[in-house]
Design an enzyme around this catalytic site. Structure first.
Site, PDB file in Angstrom:
ATOM      1  N   MET A 140      -1.058   8.616  12.896  1.00 35.76           N
ATOM      2  CA  MET A 140      -2.238   9.169  12.096  1.00 35.76           C
ATOM      3  C   MET A 140      -2.907  10.234  12.795  1.00 35.76           C
ATOM      4  O   MET A 140      -4.064  10.374  12.923  1.00 35.76           O
ATOM      5  CB  MET A 140      -3.326   7.669  11.990  1.00 35.76           C
ATOM      6  CG  MET A 140      -2.775   6.753  11.262  1.00 35.76           C
ATOM      7  SD  MET A 140      -3.874   5.249  11.233  1.00 35.76           S
ATOM      8  CE  MET A 140      -3.158   4.337  12.477  1.00 35.76           C
ATOM      9  N   ASP A 167       0.865  -1.196   0.065  1.00 37.86           N
ATOM     10  CA  ASP A 167       0.113   0.023   0.021  1.00 37.86           C
ATOM     11  C   ASP A 167       0.991   1.415  -0.082  1.00 37.86           C
ATOM     12  O   ASP A 167       1.939   1.260  -0.143  1.00 37.86           O
ATOM     13  CB  ASP A 167      -0.901   0.096   1.338  1.00 37.86           C
ATOM     14  CG  ASP A 167      -0.493  -0.477   2.371  1.00 37.86           C
ATOM     15  OD1 ASP A 167       0.908   0.119   2.825  1.00 37.86           O
ATOM     16  OD2 ASP A 167      -0.972  -1.172   3.025  1.00 37.86           O
ATOM     17  N   LYS A 169      -4.758   1.564  -3.483  1.00 39.18           N
ATOM     18  CA  LYS A 169      -5.364   2.620  -4.363  1.00 39.18           C
ATOM     19  C   LYS A 169      -6.118   1.405  -5.398  1.00 39.18           C
ATOM     20  O   LYS A 169      -5.666   0.682  -5.846  1.00 39.18           O
ATOM     21  CB  LYS A 169      -4.489   3.138  -5.192  1.00 39.18           C
ATOM     22  CG  LYS A 169      -4.376   4.684  -4.489  1.00 39.18           C
ATOM     23  CD  LYS A 169      -3.867   5.619  -5.693  1.00 39.18           C
ATOM     24  CE  LYS A 169      -3.364   6.621  -4.958  1.00 39.18           C
ATOM     25  NZ  LYS A 169      -1.652   6.844  -5.099  1.00 39.18           N
TER      26      LYS A 169
END
Ligand code: SAH
Length: 481
Positions: A389, A254, A276
Site C-alpha cells: 500500500m 473485493d 464497491k
C-alpha cells in the site's frame, strides 16, 4: 462405452507377467499391491526389479513361459516387447480363457490397464479406452492435484462409522445425504486439516442429533471460509482454496481478487462485491464482518475471498473475531502474499546470502498521509524492505527513507499487478523510483521492494511477452551494481 470398468479382487490368485523391463516391473508391482501371487518370466530382470525381488509373493522364472505355466492363472500380462513372445502369450491365454493384456498391442488386450490415482482405500482408475493413453495420464495428474493426499485416510476413518450410521438412519437416500454433509462439510474439513479428534467429535454429535430422515436438527448454522486467493495468478491458489471455492453458497470478494480467480468459484454461488458499493463507497470493515456472520447464521457456506494472504495486511483477524462471538465455525486458508508473489515473478529474491539476511513486510498506508514507521528497524543493513500500500505516498516515502539516513542510490523496485499477465516491473533507486513509476503510469496494486537484492533482477527476471519491464536505474546506481 467400449469397456466395462471393474475393480478385480485378485487376492491370493496368480498373475503371470512375461518380461523383465520397466513395464513388466510396473505390472508386477501393482499385482503385488493388490495381493496377488506373481510369477515373472524372463532370462534377465532389469534394475527396476531390485526393490521387488525379495517380495514373498513374487517368483522369478529365468526362462520364457510355456503352455503349462498358464494353469491356474487369472491374468497374463505381456510386457516383453518381443512380437513372438507376445503372440504366444496372447494365444495361449485366450485358449484357456485367461484375461490377457499385452502392453501397447491393442489386439492382444482383453482389458486395459488404467491410469490410477491411489488414495487407498479410495482408488480412481482412468482409461481413454485405448485411444490416447497420454490423455488418461494427463487427466490422472489433474485428478491427483484435486484429491487431497489424505482422502484415502478419510475414507478409512468414515468406514469405521458406517454401521452406526446405518443403525440410526434407515433410508439409504437419507444416509447418502448425511454422508454428503459429513464428507463435504466440517467433519471432512477437520479431518483433512489433520484434526481427527475434533472431526470424530463432530461426526458423533451430528449423528446424535440426526433424526431418521438424516437431517441434523441442530445444523442450521452455516460456516465461513476465510480464503487467501494469492496475488492474482490462479495457478497460485492452494488445493484447499479451490475446494472451498467450489463449495460456497455465497462469496464476498473485493477488488484485489482477479476475475480469473472468481471464475473458479462455484458457478451458482451468489457473489457480493464488498469492495464497491453504490456511489463507489467501500463497505466498512465492521459491515463486512457483520455480513459474514449474518449469512452464516442463515445456514450458508460463506466464502470470504481475500487477495494474497488473509492474515497479511488483510484484516482477516477482525473478521473471524466477529464469527467467534456468534460461535460460527470457520476456517482460514493461507494464500501467497503479494510480496512473495511479486518477488518470484519479478526475479528479486527477498533474501540472498550475499545481499540480505532479513526481510521486513510493512504497510505504508499512513493515516492522513502521516507515515509512522519504525525507521531504526527499517534501515538495518543487509535487509530487504517490502512495502504494501505504498504507491499513493511513494514520493513522501522515498523522501523519508533518505531523510532517515537511507542511501538514495539503494536499488528499489516496484511490481504492479504482480503475477498477473499485466504485471509491470519498474526498477530504480530510492531516489528515482517515484519518477520512474510516474513515467510508467503505474496505478494498479503495487509492491515496492527496497534493498540490494533488486540488483539481481536483470539476471533472474522471467517475463512473459505481455509483461512490461522498465529498466530505469540512474547511471550512478548502475555504476554501484
Ligand atoms: N492480504 C494481501 C495484502 C492486502 S493489502 C496480501 O497478503 O497480499 C493491499 C496491498 O497489497 C496493495 O495495496 C498492494 O500493495 C498489495 N498487493 C496486493 N495484490 C497485489 C499484486 N497483485 N501486485 C502488487 N501488489 C499487490
Amino acid at each position: 462405452m467400449d469397456f466395462l470398468p471393474v475393480f478385480l479382487n485378485i487376492q491370493g490368485k496368480t498373475v503371470l507377467v512375461d518380461g523383465g523391463g520397466t513395464v513388466a516391473a510396473r505390472r508386477v508391482e501393482s499385482a503385488l499391491k493388490a495381493g496377488a501371487n506373481v510369477i515373472v518370466f524372463d532370462p534377465r530382470l532389469g534394475e527396476e526389479f531390485s526393490p521387488l525381488l525379495g517380495h514373498a509373493n513374487l517368483t522369478h522364472q529365468k526362462r520364457l513361459p510355456q503352455e503349462s505355466d498358464f494353469e491356474g492363472i487369472i491374468i497374463a500380462y505381456g510386457a516383453s516387447e518381443e512380437a513372438a513372445r507376445d503372440k504366444f502369450l496372447a494365444q495361449t491365454a485366450r485358449e484357456k480363457n485367461i484375461l490377457v493384456n499385452v502392453a501397447d498391442v491393442f489386439e492382444y488386450c482383453d482389458f486395459i490397464t488404467p491410469s490410477v490415482v491411489d488414495r487407498s482405500p479410495l482408488v480412481v482408475a482412468i482409461s481413454s479406452s485405448g485411444t490416447a493413453p497420454v490423455i488418461a495420464r494427463i487427466m490422472r495428474a489433474r485428478i491427483e492435484s484435486l484429491i487431497p493426499a489424505t482422502y484415502g485416510r478419510l475414507a478409512e476413518f468414515l468406514g469405521g462409522f458406517r454401521q452406526a450410521v446405518a443403525n440410526k438412519i434407515s433410508s439409504s437416500a437419507n444416509r447418502r445425504h448425511f454422508w454428503e454433509r459429513v464428507i463435504d462439510g466440517p467433519v471432512g474439513d477437520l479431518f483433512l486439516a489433520g484434526d481427527q479428534k475434533n472431526a470424530e467429535q463432530r461426526l458423533i454429535s451430528s449423528l446424535d442429533t440426526a433424526s431418521d430422515n438424516g437431517q441434523d436438527s441442530k445444523a442450521s448454522t452455516g460456516e465461513v471460509y476465510l480464503v487467501g486467493a494469492g496475488p492474482g495468478d490462479p495457478d497460485l491458489l492452494t488445493f484447499r482454496a479451490l475446494r472451498l471455492m467450489q463449495r460456497a453458497d455465497v462469496v464476498l470478494y473485493d477488488r484485489l481478487v482477479s476475475n480469473d480467480i472468481l471464475t473458479l468459484v462455484r458457478r451458482d454461488a451468489e457473489r457480493i462485491n464488498v469492495g464497491k458499493r453504490p456511489k463507489n463507497h467501500t463497505m466498512d470493515q465492521g459491515d463486512i464482518s457483520q455480513l459474514l456472520a449474518d449469512l452464516a447464521l442463515q445456514g450458508k457456506r460463506v466464502l470470504r475471498l481475500k487477495g494474497g494472504d488473509p492474515f497479511v495486511f488483510g484484516r482477516g483477524g477482525e473478521e473471524i473475531e466477529k464469527l467467534g462471538q456468534h460461535n460460527i465455525p470457520f476456517q482460514v486458508v493461507p494464500g501467497i502474499t503479494a510480496s512473495i508473489g511479486a518477488a518470484s515473478y519479478a526475479g528479486i529474491p527477498l533474501t540472498h546470502r550475499d545481499h540480505a539476511q532479513s526481510c521486513v513486510f510493512i504497510t505504508a498506508h499512513g493515516k492522513d498521509g502521516i507515515l509512522d514507521l519504525d525507521w531504526e528497524t527499517l534501515l538495518r543493513p543487509s535487509q530487504t524492505v517490502a512495502i504494501y500500500m505504498g504507491l499513493s505516498n511513494l514520493e513522501q516515502l522515498a523522501k523519508e527513507f533518505v531523510a532517515h539516513g537511507a542511501d538514495p542510490d539503494v536499488p528499489a523496485a516496484l511490481v504492479e499487478n504482480a503475477t498477473c499477465a499485466s504485471q509491470q516491473v519498474v526498477i530504480g533507486t530510492v531516489k528515482t523510483l517515484y519518477d520512474e513509476a510516474t513515467k510508467a503510469n503505474v496505478t494498479g496494486p503495487s509492491i515496492i521492494i527496497i534493498g540490494d537484492v533488486v540488483k539481481l533482477h536483470p539476471q533472474l527476471k522471467w517475463i512473459t511477452p505481455t509483461q512490461k519491464d522498465t529498466h530505469a536505474m540512474s547511471l550512478q546506481a548502475q555504476k554501484r551494481l
